[in-house]
Enzyme design. Structure first.
Site, PDB file in Angstrom:
ATOM      1  NE  ARG A  82      75.340  44.118  45.712  1.00 45.84           N
ATOM      2  CZ  ARG A  82      75.547  45.369  45.317  1.00 45.84           C
ATOM      3  NH1 ARG A  82      75.607  46.338  46.222  1.00 45.84           N
ATOM      4  NH2 ARG A  82      75.704  45.661  44.048  1.00 45.84           N
TER       5      ARG A  82
ATOM      6  CB  CYS B 287      81.548  49.294  44.784  1.00 48.12           C
ATOM      7  SG  CYS B 287      81.275  50.819  43.856  1.00 48.12           S
TER       8      CYS B 287
END
Length: 292
Positions: A183, A239
């Site tokens: 990611r 995050c």
């Protein structure tokens, strides 16, 4: 003895057996199935534990611009904690079955409210079960309202998207991204409508804080790895939505490092504004558990 980072299974077992003043929260959650955590909790949890739902209890509703899991209002969070029976100075233990991925959010939130005696169960429910200790099913009786009131935060003030944007040019702090390497690199995935990372960020996948047994790695190892990433700069922790970034905050506390500042909106807030810059590259295949 107060626990402020981690607590071992044996220590929690002894506290519960002795009738010590401890409040346990089961933070089970699943990004792909938000109702699963409550079902898993009902099927079996540490005796006396109460369930903390990430979406409903540990976040405020998103509005499309502030990320998937915005911080709850301090007043609302304190009221919910009182309703769970939390008292001033009471030991809190947070646990889950995901290496602390969700429990660390409650750890950070309680410190944000000025509550010091809060720890994550090292190894979580899997370690509890592996030790041959019992679970109980169903819910728990309503608690008598506690007397907890929020105090001065024990964590640095969170940063805004504007501050993170300014930091790209100023480079006053190092952004650490807790998402998995794939990611971070910008590979397509189901969680990020826009893939990539904040320019200048470095990747610290939260799973790297754990050993093969699901427990946190030694403080000396954590300290060395975070120091190498930070290079002496203060940390901004992010995050996908400000949840597993708290895992890195906990790891830094275990390592005895200066606390980083949380970017609560994280990547899901960052990409809500297409004017904010995006960088790609430097990734690996993802691990099984996505960060949020």
């Amino acid at each position: 003895m107060a626990y402020e980072t981690l607590i071992a299974v044996d220590a929690l077992r002894d506290m519960l057996a002795s009738g010590a003043d401890v409040l346990v929260f089961d933070c089970e959650f699943d990004l792909g199935d938000p109702g699963k955590g409550a079902r898993v909790y009902a099927a079996g949890h540490i005796p006396g534990a109460r369930h903390a739902h990430l979406d409903e209890d540990l976040a405020s509703p998103p509005d499309g611009t502030n990320g998937r899991h915005p911080l709850p209002a301090r007043v609302a969070l304190a009221a919910w904690l009182r309703a769970q029976g939390l008292r001033k100075g009471q030991q809190v233990v947070a646990c889950d079955s995901s290496g602390g991925a969700w429990a660390a959010r409650l750890w950070w939130l309680l410190r944000w409210l000025g509550h010091a005696p809060v720890a994550v169960l090292d190894g979580g429910k899997p370690a509890w079960i592996a030790a041959g200790l019992p679970l109980e099913a169903g819910g728990v009786p309503p608690a008598a309202s506690g007397d907890f009131e929020p105090g001065e935060p024990l964590v640095p003030t969170p940063v805004s998207a504007r501050q993170v944007l300014r930091n790209i040019d100023e480079q006053a702090a190092q952004v650490l991204d807790a998402r998995d390497p794939s990611r971070f690199a910008g590979n397509p995935n189901s969680l990020d409508p826009v893939a990539g990372h904040i320019p200048g960020a470095r990747n610290r996948f939260f799973r790297d804080n754990l050993g093969p047994d699901g427990r946190f790695r030694p403080a000396t190892e954590l300290a060395a790895e975070f120091a190498a990433l930070l290079g002496g700069a203060p940390a901004i922790l992010q995050c996908g939505s400000g949840v597993t970034a708290c895992h890195n905050a906990l790891a830094m506390a275990i390592a005895g490092l200066p606390a980083g500042r949380l970017y609560p909106g994280s990547w899901s807030e960052w990409i809500a504004d297409p004017a904010r810059p995006v960088e790609t590259g430097t990734g690996t295949d993802p691990e099984p558990l996505p960060s949020t």
